[in-house]
Every structure is written in structure tokens, then in C-alpha cells.
Design an enzyme around this catalytic site. Structure first.
Site, PDB file in Angstrom:
ATOM      1  N   ARG A  75       5.760   3.103   1.242  1.00 29.76           N
ATOM      2  CA  ARG A  75       4.342   2.734   1.265  1.00 29.76           C
ATOM      3  C   ARG A  75       4.244   1.232   1.502  1.00 29.76           C
ATOM      4  O   ARG A  75       4.769   0.442   0.717  1.00 29.76           O
ATOM      5  CB  ARG A  75       3.679   3.098  -0.075  1.00 29.76           C
ATOM      6  CG  ARG A  75       2.248   2.608  -0.221  1.00 29.76           C
ATOM      7  CD  ARG A  75       1.653   3.040  -1.568  1.00 29.76           C
ATOM      8  NE  ARG A  75       0.266   2.630  -1.680  1.00 29.76           N
ATOM      9  CZ  ARG A  75      -0.169   1.630  -2.466  1.00 29.76           C
ATOM     10  NH1 ARG A  75       0.666   0.940  -3.219  1.00 29.76           N
ATOM     11  NH2 ARG A  75      -1.457   1.313  -2.501  1.00 29.76           N
ATOM     12  N   HIS A 119      -4.743  -4.095   1.430  1.00 32.63           N
ATOM     13  CA  HIS A 119      -4.172  -4.488   0.140  1.00 32.63           C
ATOM     14  C   HIS A 119      -4.518  -5.964  -0.065  1.00 32.63           C
ATOM     15  O   HIS A 119      -3.637  -6.814  -0.155  1.00 32.63           O
ATOM     16  CB  HIS A 119      -2.670  -4.212   0.121  1.00 32.63           C
ATOM     17  CG  HIS A 119      -2.064  -4.095  -1.254  1.00 32.63           C
ATOM     18  ND1 HIS A 119      -1.319  -3.016  -1.674  1.00 32.63           N
ATOM     19  CD2 HIS A 119      -2.092  -4.943  -2.320  1.00 32.63           C
ATOM     20  CE1 HIS A 119      -0.908  -3.204  -2.921  1.00 32.63           C
ATOM     21  NE2 HIS A 119      -1.364  -4.377  -3.350  1.00 32.63           N
ATOM     22  N   GLU A 164      -6.646  -0.293  -4.837  1.00 26.41           N
ATOM     23  CA  GLU A 164      -7.260  -0.831  -6.055  1.00 26.41           C
ATOM     24  C   GLU A 164      -8.542  -1.640  -5.805  1.00 26.41           C
ATOM     25  O   GLU A 164      -8.581  -2.845  -6.057  1.00 26.41           O
ATOM     26  CB  GLU A 164      -6.255  -1.708  -6.806  1.00 26.41           C
ATOM     27  CG  GLU A 164      -4.979  -0.986  -7.188  1.00 26.41           C
ATOM     28  CD  GLU A 164      -4.081  -1.801  -8.134  1.00 26.41           C
ATOM     29  OE1 GLU A 164      -4.393  -2.973  -8.399  1.00 26.41           O
ATOM     30  OE2 GLU A 164      -3.090  -1.241  -8.620  1.00 26.41           O
ATOM     31  N   ASN A 291      -2.429   4.142  -9.232  1.00 20.33           N
ATOM     32  CA  ASN A 291      -1.475   3.121  -9.666  1.00 20.33           C
ATOM     33  C   ASN A 291      -1.593   2.976 -11.176  1.00 20.33           C
ATOM     34  O   ASN A 291      -2.698   2.862 -11.705  1.00 20.33           O
ATOM     35  CB  ASN A 291      -1.787   1.762  -9.021  1.00 20.33           C
ATOM     36  CG  ASN A 291      -1.579   1.771  -7.513  1.00 20.33           C
ATOM     37  OD1 ASN A 291      -1.057   2.737  -6.959  1.00 20.33           O
ATOM     38  ND2 ASN A 291      -1.972   0.689  -6.870  1.00 20.33           N
ATOM     39  N   TYR A 293       0.192   1.044 -14.711  1.00 19.71           N
ATOM     40  CA  TYR A 293       1.149   0.114 -15.328  1.00 19.71           C
ATOM     41  C   TYR A 293       1.118   0.128 -16.846  1.00 19.71           C
ATOM     42  O   TYR A 293       2.147   0.142 -17.498  1.00 19.71           O
ATOM     43  CB  TYR A 293       0.899  -1.315 -14.819  1.00 19.71           C
ATOM     44  CG  TYR A 293       1.274  -1.460 -13.369  1.00 19.71           C
ATOM     45  CD1 TYR A 293       2.580  -1.732 -13.002  1.00 19.71           C
ATOM     46  CD2 TYR A 293       0.329  -1.262 -12.356  1.00 19.71           C
ATOM     47  CE1 TYR A 293       2.957  -1.822 -11.673  1.00 19.71           C
ATOM     48  CE2 TYR A 293       0.692  -1.346 -11.023  1.00 19.71           C
ATOM     49  CZ  TYR A 293       2.004  -1.634 -10.682  1.00 19.71           C
ATOM     50  OH  TYR A 293       2.365  -1.701  -9.367  1.00 19.71           O
ATOM     51  N   GLU A 357       1.820   3.583  -7.182  1.00 19.44           N
ATOM     52  CA  GLU A 357       2.522   2.430  -7.763  1.00 19.44           C
ATOM     53  C   GLU A 357       2.780   2.707  -9.239  1.00 19.44           C
ATOM     54  O   GLU A 357       1.890   3.181  -9.958  1.00 19.44           O
ATOM     55  CB  GLU A 357       1.690   1.137  -7.706  1.00 19.44           C
ATOM     56  CG  GLU A 357       1.558   0.522  -6.343  1.00 19.44           C
ATOM     57  CD  GLU A 357       0.724  -0.764  -6.358  1.00 19.44           C
ATOM     58  OE1 GLU A 357       0.651  -1.443  -7.402  1.00 19.44           O
ATOM     59  OE2 GLU A 357       0.140  -1.062  -5.301  1.00 19.44           O
TER      60      GLU A 357
HETATM   61  C1  FCB Z   1      -1.043  -3.875  -8.639  1.00 17.19           C
HETATM   62  C2  FCB Z   1      -1.068  -4.301  -7.191  1.00 17.19           C
HETATM   63  C3  FCB Z   1       0.280  -4.695  -6.639  1.00 17.19           C
HETATM   64  C4  FCB Z   1       1.127  -5.427  -7.650  1.00 17.19           C
HETATM   65  C5  FCB Z   1       1.147  -4.690  -8.962  1.00 17.19           C
HETATM   66  C6  FCB Z   1       2.012  -5.343 -10.011  1.00 17.19           C
HETATM   67  O1  FCB Z   1      -2.289  -4.110  -9.208  1.00 17.19           O
HETATM   68  O2  FCB Z   1      -1.584  -3.279  -6.389  1.00 17.19           O
HETATM   69  O3  FCB Z   1       0.071  -5.443  -5.474  1.00 17.19           O
HETATM   70  O4  FCB Z   1       0.686  -6.718  -7.783  1.00 17.19           O
HETATM   71  O5  FCB Z   1      -0.153  -4.541  -9.460  1.00 17.19           O
END
Ligand code: FCB
Length: 453
Positions: A75, A119, A164, A291, A293, A357
Site C-alpha cells: 500500500r 495521504h 484518514e 487504521n 494504533y 495500517e
Molecule cells: C497514521 C498515518 C501514517 C503514520 C501513522 C503512524 O495516522 O496515516 O502516515 O504517520 O499514523
């Protein structure tokens, strides 16, 4: 072994501004991130994406790394100002040629290209004309999308309009920590709408030029929002509204959440939403990218000082989370991913999902022998893959997983200080070294599964 379904799509992700460098090569125009990174105090240590991981020149070497990993999919994002240096015609053929070569190289290596159109690197000329605050930017995006789709649609099976949009709108226009760096909450809501409209116009434009079997998607950074106390209901509702429903509702149900519109009525009258817009935004998509985290815990209380990325949430506080965290200071908790996946599955009749992600930054440094033992990253990825596997087992239609990131790269306002790669980049020499997580991921891919326990 926990085995994933046959055909589950394993991949790794990057983004143009974060890895390419070559900011002025082959006719590329400036983007808002070039401008922002050059503004003193915006990016840590004054870092810019001028050179980054020099992927623009080294893409063949990077494809060889992907092939070595056995990566089924990659990607990446296209830099809009390489294709249209001012965000409008004329098209810069040299920019298109670059992605043409990249895609050919991937296809030759047996790697499926998964392309993101936006992006975050908006052509600066469009920002000068009002950026995402200007409705016309949505129309410009559709033109750009059609140009790229017409050139690469024969070889790219999966297309993502935006990465995002929450970040583009609220970090870019409300908290101001991302380009273009405004701190105007009303404007940020307007930007969010124009981003979603760009997605809708873009989907329509791409469908007219893409082959019938090409898939179209958008990627959202959905929030796992947990209550900090029994009285946190309003805080959860508000943050969930802005992080999730503001995007999911128009995309998958064709209407904005009325509570969010009411919460923000003092900031904007929402007159930028014209009669057919919600229908445009709800154009059917084939995949929803997610995405993930870290989760958030919220409660009613005093927000942090300074411009907030949460317009209208003046009585919401983010509760610090105990326990392990990454180098970003982000709490490590795969339960947030579980919550997000089940929420989308339970509350929306949407298309299949894909994790576009997931990953973690740690301060990994090569040892004396050059090897990089990033066991914390392996453990992060493993924990999250267990949750992905369990979600699939319990009926969530989840088709793939992309690690963020293939390479260490320019982490936005943190510059080069945060390393998310499974492959280490020595920025002085541009030498790439596989971290232990890369070797581990290669095994996961080849087994199509993770070891139990
Ligand atoms: C996301 C982004 C990516 C990267 C990660 C850590 O928000 O899409 O570009 O910065 O975080």
C-alpha cells in the site's frame, strides 16, 4: 498455529511524502507539507521530506526488499503535486511515469499494488485557493483521481481515495499540528465535509475510468473510545461522534449524525452541506480501510490547554492510560482494535474491512553487529494479529492486514525521530537493514498465520 483465511491479504504500507524525497524532481510542485515543514517550529528539529528515505530513486531496491519479505501486497500513496503540480491541469507526465514504473515493478515482483490517492500532500496552490475549506478542492480531487485511475487502473486492483480524513481536517485545521496548520474549529468541520465530498466525487470519477472489477475504498482512523468513569457517557458520545460517526454515518448511511451537528452548532451552521452531498458521499465502496494504533479513554472534565482537534468538546478530557506505551507515548492495547472492528461490524451494513495500517514506533537502534532486535514491535504486531484473527473467527469480514510501515520514515511533525519501519533506514547512508520484525513478518506471511501462545 492460528491460520488466517485463504487469500487473506498481507501487506505493508507507506505514504509518498514520508518516504519519497525528491521534492522538486521531475516537475513535482510544492505541497502543503513542504510549506509546513519549512515553517520554523512546526516539525521537530526542522526536518522536512526533501530527502526522506529517498524512495523516489530507490524504489527498485525497496521492491526487492518487499519481494524478499514475500509481501503479497504493498500500500503506497501517490503524490498529487507530482501528477498535477498546481492541483489542476496540465498533467505532469513525468510524475505519472514514476508511478507507472513503480506499479510495473510491483506487478513483475508478484506484489499487488494498493494505491492511496491522498495521504495528506495537498498541492500548495490549492491550499492558496482555500484548501479543504474550499468546496472546489473536492472537484479538483475528482479530476486528479480520474487522471491516475485512467493511467494505472489496468494494473491496480484496489484504490483508496483518502487516508484518514479525520487527521486532514482536525489536525490540519483545528489543532494545527499538521499542514496547513490552522486552528479554526469551524473551518475544520467544513474541511471534513469537503474531504468526504472529495471522496464521493472521486469514487464517481474513478468508476467511469476503472475496469469493472477494480475495487474502491477509503481509509479511516477510527477511534476506540472507552469511558474513564461511570459518568463519562457524554464525553464518549462526543468523541465517538467526531472520530467515528462523523465519517461512518455519511459514508455508510448517507447522513451526518445530528447530535454532532447540534454539538457544534456554535462553531458552524453546517450550511456547507448542500442538498445532494450526503448522497454523493454514500456512493457504494468495495472495501473500508481501518487504521488502528491505540485506544483513548475519555471523561467529562477540563480539556488540555491549547487548540484542540475536537471541535465543540470543551468539557471532554482524555484520561492518561497506565501500562506499556510506544515511543509515541501511545498506550499499547489491542482491545481497542477489537472494539473498533466489532463496532463497525455490528452498527453498519458496510463492505468488507481491511486493516490498512497498524504498527508501532520504538527507539530501535542497530546493535554492534548491525542487527536490530525490535522484540517490542514483534510483540505489538503479534497481539494485534491475535485480535484480527479472533475478529475474523467471530464473523467480522476482514480481508487483509497492512503493517505500518515497510520503512522508517518522516513521521509528520515528529520528523525522523520516530521509527515505525520493520526495515531500518540509516538516513545518512540510506542503507536499509531488516529489523527482527521483518524476519518475523516474513514467517507470518509464509505460514499465513501466527504461532499459538
Ligand atoms: C497514521 C498515518 C501514517 C503514520 C501513522 C503512524 O495516522 O496515516 O502516515 O504517520 O499514523
Amino acid at each position: 498455529m492460528r491460520r488466517f483465511p485463504h487469500g487473506f491479504l498481507w501487506g505493508a504500507a507507506t505514504a509518498a511524502y514520508q518516504i519519497e524525497g525528491s521534492a522538486t524532481v521531475d516537475g513535482r510542485g510544492p505541497s502543503i507539507w513542504d510549506t509546513f515543514a519549512r515553517s520554523p517550529g512546526r516539525v521537530l528539529d526542522g526536518d522536512t521530506g526533501d530527502v526522506a528515505a529517498d524512495h523516489y530513486h530507490r524504489y527498485r531496491e525497496d521492491i526487492a526488499i518487499m519481494a524478499g519479505l514475500g509481501l503479497p501486497a504493498y500500500r503506497f500513496s501517490v503524490s498529487w503535486p507530482r501528477i498535477q503540480p498546481t492541483g489542476r491541469d496540465p498533467v505532469n507526465q513525468a510524475g505519472l511515469d514514476h508511478y507507472d514504473r513503480l506499479v510495473d515493478g510491483l506487478v513483475e515482483a508478484g506484489i499487488t499494488p494498493v494505491l492511496t490517492l491522498y495521504h495528506w500532500d495537498l498541492p500548495q496552490s490549492l491550499e492558496d485557493a482555500g484548501g479543504w475549506g474550499n468546496r472546489d478542492t473536492a472537484a479538483r480531487f475528482a479530476d486528479y483521481a480520474a487522471v491516475v485511475a485512467a493511467r494505472l487502473g489496468d494494473r491496480v486492483p484496489l484504490w483508496t481515495t483518502l487516508n484518514e480524513p479525520w487527521c486532514s481536517a482536525f489536525l490540519g485545521y483545528a489543532s494545527g499540528v499538521h499542514a496547513p496548520g490552522y486552528t479554526d474549529p469551524g473551518l475544520s468541520l467544513r474541511a471534513a465535509h469537503h474531504l468526504l465530498l472529495a471522496h464521493g466525487f472521486g469514487v464517481a470519477a474513478m468508476r467511469t475510468v476503472l475496469p469493472a472489477d477494480a475495487q474502491v475504498s477509503i481509509t479511516l482512523n477510527l477511534g476506540a473510545v472507552f469511558p474513564g468513569s461511570a459518568g463519562a457517557g457524554q464525553a464518549v458520545r462526543r468523541i465517538d461522534g467526531l472520530a467515528n460517526r462523523l465519517f461512518l454515518d455519511p459514508l455508510l448511511r448517507g447522513e451526518y449524525p445530528t447530535d454532532v451537528q447540534e454539538d457544534t452548532a456554535a462553531l458552524t451552521d453546517w450550511s456547507f452541506v448542500l442538498p445532494d452531498d450526503e448522497k454523493v458521499i454514500a456512493a457504494p465502496i468495495d472495501v473500508l480501510g481501518i487504521n488502528y494504533y491505540t485506544p483513548t479513554v475519555v471523561d467529562v472534565g477540563e480539556p488540555e490547554a491549547g487548540p484542540s482537534p475536537w471541535p465543540g468538546c470543551d468539557d471532554v478530557m482524555f484520561v492518561p492510560q497506565p501500562g506499556p506505551s510506544t515511543a509515541m507515548g501511545w498506550a499499547i492495547d489491542a482491545e481497542g482494535l477489537r472494539a473498533v472492528l466489532h463496532r463497525v461490524h455490528d452498527d453498519y451494513a458496510g463492505p468488507p474491512l481491511m486493516i490498512t495500517e497498524n504498527g508501532a514506533a520504538f527507539d530501535d537502534l542497530p546493535g554492534a553487529d548491525g542487527s536490530i532486535h525490535d522484540h517490542e514491535r514483534i510483540s505489538y504486531l503479534r497481539d494485534h494479529l491475535v485480535v484480527v484473527h479472533e475478529a475474523i473467527e467471530s464473523g467480522v469480514d476482514l480481508r487483509g492486514y497492512f503493517v505500518w510501515s515497510l520503512l522508517d520514515n518522516f513521521e509528520w511533525s515528529f520528523g525522523y525521530s520516530k521509527r515505525f519501519g520493520i526495515v531500518h533506514v540509516d538516513y545518512a547512508t540510506q542503507r536499509r537493514v531488516w529489523k527482527d520484525s521483518a524476519y518475523w513478518y516474513r514467517e507470518v506471511i509464509s505460514a499465513n498465520g501466527i504461532e499459538e501462545g
